[in-house]
Motif scaffolding. Structure first.
Motif, PDB file in Angstrom:
ATOM      1  N   MET A  43      20.856  26.100 -50.496  1.00 52.61           N
ATOM      2  CA  MET A  43      20.881  27.540 -50.231  1.00 52.61           C
ATOM      3  C   MET A  43      21.107  27.770 -48.739  1.00 52.61           C
ATOM      4  SD  MET A  43      17.878  30.399 -50.893  1.00 52.61           S
ATOM      5  CE  MET A  43      17.849  30.087 -52.650  1.00 52.61           C
ATOM      6  N   SER A  44      21.921  28.785 -48.391  1.00 51.35           N
ATOM      7  CA  SER A  44      22.141  29.162 -47.009  1.00 51.35           C
ATOM      8  C   SER A  44      20.909  29.894 -46.489  1.00 51.35           C
ATOM      9  CB  SER A  44      23.386  30.056 -46.916  1.00 51.35           C
ATOM     10  OG  SER A  44      23.282  31.141 -47.818  1.00 51.35           O
ATOM     11  N   ASP A  45      20.974  30.348 -45.221  1.00 56.24           N
ATOM     12  CA  ASP A  45      19.839  31.072 -44.654  1.00 56.24           C
ATOM     13  C   ASP A  45      19.347  32.132 -45.634  1.00 56.24           C
ATOM     14  OD1 ASP A  45      20.030  29.585 -42.401  1.00 56.24           O
ATOM     15  OD2 ASP A  45      21.112  31.097 -41.240  1.00 56.24           O
ATOM     16  N   ALA A  46      18.039  32.196 -45.838  1.00 56.80           N
ATOM     17  CA  ALA A  46      17.480  33.062 -46.867  1.00 56.80           C
ATOM     18  C   ALA A  46      17.699  34.530 -46.520  1.00 56.80           C
ATOM     19  CB  ALA A  46      15.990  32.765 -47.024  1.00 56.80           C
ATOM     20  N   LEU A  47      18.533  35.194 -47.306  1.00 57.21           N
ATOM     21  CA  LEU A  47      18.842  36.612 -47.132  1.00 57.21           C
ATOM     22  C   LEU A  47      18.121  37.428 -48.193  1.00 57.21           C
ATOM     23  CD1 LEU A  47      20.464  39.042 -45.985  1.00 57.21           C
ATOM     24  CD2 LEU A  47      22.319  38.386 -47.569  1.00 57.21           C
ATOM     25  N   TRP A  48      17.394  38.451 -47.747  1.00 59.46           N
ATOM     26  CA  TRP A  48      16.746  39.396 -48.655  1.00 59.46           C
ATOM     27  C   TRP A  48      17.329  40.775 -48.398  1.00 59.46           C
ATOM     28  CZ3 TRP A  48      11.620  39.104 -51.390  1.00 59.46           C
ATOM     29  CH2 TRP A  48      11.245  37.787 -51.649  1.00 59.46           C
ATOM     30  N   VAL A  49      17.572  41.500 -49.489  1.00 60.62           N
ATOM     31  CA  VAL A  49      18.028  42.884 -49.425  1.00 60.62           C
ATOM     32  C   VAL A  49      16.856  43.772 -49.833  1.00 60.62           C
ATOM     33  CG1 VAL A  49      19.580  44.614 -50.396  1.00 60.62           C
ATOM     34  CG2 VAL A  49      20.434  42.304 -49.894  1.00 60.62           C
ATOM     35  N   ILE A  50      16.519  44.732 -48.986  1.00 61.43           N
ATOM     36  CA  ILE A  50      15.376  45.594 -49.208  1.00 61.43           C
ATOM     37  C   ILE A  50      15.859  47.011 -49.542  1.00 61.43           C
ATOM     38  CG2 ILE A  50      13.181  46.425 -48.279  1.00 61.43           C
ATOM     39  CD1 ILE A  50      13.506  43.326 -48.394  1.00 61.43           C
ATOM     40  N   ILE A  51      15.285  47.603 -50.594  1.00 62.18           N
ATOM     41  CA  ILE A  51      15.617  48.970 -50.979  1.00 62.18           C
ATOM     42  C   ILE A  51      14.338  49.774 -51.182  1.00 62.18           C
ATOM     43  CG2 ILE A  51      16.727  50.468 -52.687  1.00 62.18           C
ATOM     44  CD1 ILE A  51      18.533  48.200 -53.461  1.00 62.18           C
ATOM     45  N   PRO A  52      14.040  50.740 -50.313  1.00 56.13           N
ATOM     46  CA  PRO A  52      12.941  51.665 -50.606  1.00 56.13           C
ATOM     47  C   PRO A  52      13.407  52.680 -51.649  1.00 56.13           C
ATOM     48  CG  PRO A  52      13.966  52.223 -48.508  1.00 56.13           C
ATOM     49  CD  PRO A  52      14.665  50.983 -49.007  1.00 56.13           C
ATOM     50  N   ALA A  53      12.542  53.038 -52.569  1.00 58.51           N
ATOM     51  CA  ALA A  53      12.964  53.936 -53.653  1.00 58.51           C
ATOM     52  C   ALA A  53      11.849  54.895 -54.036  1.00 58.51           C
ATOM     53  CB  ALA A  53      13.379  53.123 -54.880  1.00 58.51           C
ATOM     54  N   ASP A  94      29.147  37.553 -52.579  1.00 61.64           N
ATOM     55  CA  ASP A  94      28.149  36.584 -52.136  1.00 61.64           C
ATOM     56  C   ASP A  94      26.834  36.973 -52.805  1.00 61.64           C
ATOM     57  OD1 ASP A  94      26.170  35.110 -50.893  1.00 61.64           O
ATOM     58  OD2 ASP A  94      26.993  35.334 -48.873  1.00 61.64           O
ATOM     59  N   SER A  95      26.468  36.253 -53.843  1.00 58.36           N
ATOM     60  CA  SER A  95      25.289  36.606 -54.645  1.00 58.36           C
ATOM     61  C   SER A  95      24.039  35.831 -54.236  1.00 58.36           C
ATOM     62  CB  SER A  95      25.572  36.360 -56.126  1.00 58.36           C
ATOM     63  OG  SER A  95      25.883  34.992 -56.355  1.00 58.36           O
ATOM     64  N   ASP A  96      24.114  35.099 -53.125  1.00 51.28           N
ATOM     65  CA  ASP A  96      22.985  34.276 -52.696  1.00 51.28           C
ATOM     66  C   ASP A  96      22.008  35.111 -51.862  1.00 51.28           C
ATOM     67  OD1 ASP A  96      21.262  32.242 -52.097  1.00 51.28           O
ATOM     68  OD2 ASP A  96      22.599  31.237 -50.675  1.00 51.28           O
ATOM     69  N   PHE A  97      21.308  36.009 -52.532  1.00 54.20           N
ATOM     70  CA  PHE A  97      20.310  36.820 -51.854  1.00 54.20           C
ATOM     71  C   PHE A  97      19.222  37.197 -52.857  1.00 54.20           C
ATOM     72  CE2 PHE A  97      23.420  39.770 -53.591  1.00 54.20           C
ATOM     73  CZ  PHE A  97      22.648  40.767 -54.171  1.00 54.20           C
ATOM     74  N   ALA A 132      12.028  34.872 -45.907  1.00 59.09           N
ATOM     75  CA  ALA A 132      13.302  35.476 -45.508  1.00 59.09           C
ATOM     76  C   ALA A 132      13.590  35.201 -44.040  1.00 59.09           C
ATOM     77  CB  ALA A 132      13.282  36.979 -45.761  1.00 59.09           C
ATOM     78  N   GLU A 133      14.824  34.841 -43.750  1.00 52.57           N
ATOM     79  CA  GLU A 133      15.277  34.655 -42.379  1.00 52.57           C
ATOM     80  C   GLU A 133      16.198  35.787 -41.941  1.00 52.57           C
ATOM     81  OE1 GLU A 133      16.908  30.706 -41.824  1.00 52.57           O
ATOM     82  OE2 GLU A 133      15.674  29.966 -43.476  1.00 52.57           O
ATOM     83  N   LEU A 134      16.914  36.346 -42.897  1.00 54.10           N
ATOM     84  CA  LEU A 134      17.841  37.446 -42.659  1.00 54.10           C
ATOM     85  C   LEU A 134      17.457  38.605 -43.574  1.00 54.10           C
ATOM     86  CD1 LEU A 134      21.166  35.381 -42.742  1.00 54.10           C
ATOM     87  CD2 LEU A 134      19.709  35.847 -40.752  1.00 54.10           C
ATOM     88  N   LEU A 135      17.488  39.822 -43.031  1.00 52.50           N
ATOM     89  CA  LEU A 135      17.072  41.000 -43.779  1.00 52.50           C
ATOM     90  C   LEU A 135      18.175  42.039 -43.744  1.00 52.50           C
ATOM     91  CD1 LEU A 135      13.621  41.272 -42.001  1.00 52.50           C
ATOM     92  CD2 LEU A 135      13.926  40.465 -44.354  1.00 52.50           C
ATOM     93  N   ALA A 136      18.481  42.607 -44.897  1.00 51.09           N
ATOM     94  CA  ALA A 136      19.440  43.703 -44.965  1.00 51.09           C
ATOM     95  C   ALA A 136      18.796  44.850 -45.723  1.00 51.09           C
ATOM     96  CB  ALA A 136      20.727  43.264 -45.660  1.00 51.09           C
ATOM     97  N   ARG A 137      19.154  46.064 -45.365  1.00 50.66           N
ATOM     98  CA  ARG A 137      18.584  47.222 -46.058  1.00 50.66           C
ATOM     99  C   ARG A 137      19.688  48.171 -46.498  1.00 50.66           C
ATOM    100  NH1 ARG A 137      15.033  52.270 -43.577  1.00 50.66           N
ATOM    101  NH2 ARG A 137      15.614  53.686 -45.262  1.00 50.66           N
ATOM    102  N   THR A 138      19.534  48.674 -47.714  1.00 51.84           N
ATOM    103  CA  THR A 138      20.308  49.820 -48.148  1.00 51.84           C
ATOM    104  C   THR A 138      19.338  50.747 -48.864  1.00 51.84           C
ATOM    105  OG1 THR A 138      22.338  50.560 -49.247  1.00 51.84           O
ATOM    106  CG2 THR A 138      21.053  48.858 -50.373  1.00 51.84           C
TER     107      THR A 138
END
Length: 251
Positions: free
Chosen positions: A1-11, A30-33, A88-94
């Protein structure tokens, strides 16, 4: 697995539309998250909708977390810190009313690979919500103007800042876990009180210049506020809440 990417969504009360957002994330090249949705005290079937989607997409790593303290800042911060605690090492938000482009997570990784530690993506208006073409063009132009004007606003000027202001929409941003913690994270506030994305960017500016805008990192944002309030009042809302409606959580 590459650097651990998490996608965060507040709802919050997103039962009617969150399936579209989840579907856009399921279609990522890229589905590795890992996807984490933070339910912010919803009173509808938001959680049940997410669970149902997860059951129909076992190939995805989907988690749901609860944050009862009302506020996009509080919910997003809870999600970010939980993800970091899970490695998680990398964080993305939408956001739960947005549609990330199919290459969104791939572009997030490209941004980090370039050496940046905070990424600001391109926010474009959704075209599937019944807003006219002319209004959509005005919205896009207004976002560009706000991005330019933000560099010169007094609230974004301070001798402690190491680099220029960069407008970073909370619904299309990414940050390294290490920088998120160092900057103090999103303020745990309500959307009515503080634009948490702006606060985080300005905190980052006191630490590093390793931040930048990535126009190839595209997210299509909901225009439901434009439909409910009109363009002028919507722009006033985003400009330090100069317009304050009785109902903020438009659904």
């Amino acid at each position: 697995m590459s650097d651990a990417l998490w996608v965060i969504i507040p709802a919050y009360n997103e039962e009617a539309g969150i399936s579209d957002t989840l579907g856009a994330l399921a279609a990522q090249q890229d589905s590795d998250f890992t996807l984490l949705v933070v339910d912010n005290g919803s009173t509808d079937d938001t959680c049940a909708t997410i669970v149902d989607f997860a059951e129909r997409h076992p190939e995805m790593r989907i988690h749901v977390l609860s944050e009862p303290v009302k506020g996009t800042g509080a919910a997003a911060d809870t999600g970010m810190r939980h993800a970091i605690g899970e490695g998680a090492e990398l964080l993305a938000r939408t956001d739960a009313d947005c549609l990330p482009a199919p290459d969104w997570t791939a572009q997030v990784r490209c941004g980090f690979a370039s050496g940046l530690r905070l990424l600001s993506g391109e926010l474009r208006p959704r075209t599937d919500e019944g807003v006219g073409r002319a209004q959509l063009l005005v919205v896009r132009a207004a976002v560009e103007l706000a991005s330019f004007a933000g560099r010169y606003r007094s609230g974004n000027q301070d001798p402690s800042y190491l680099g220029p202001y960069m407008m970073t929409p909370g619904c299309n941003m990414a940050i390294t876990a290490e920088l998120y913690i160092e900057a103090g994270g999103f303020p745990r506030t309500r959307i009515e009180d503080v634009h948490e994305d702006r606060a985080l960017v300005n905190a980052v500016r006191t630490i590093t210049t390793d931040y930048g805008r990535r126009r190839t990192m595209r997210v299509y944002g909901s225009q439901r506020r434009v439909k409910a309030w009109g363009i002028v009042k919507t722009l006033q809302w985003y400009a330090d809440h100069r317009y304050r409606p009785e109902l903020v959580d438009i659904r």
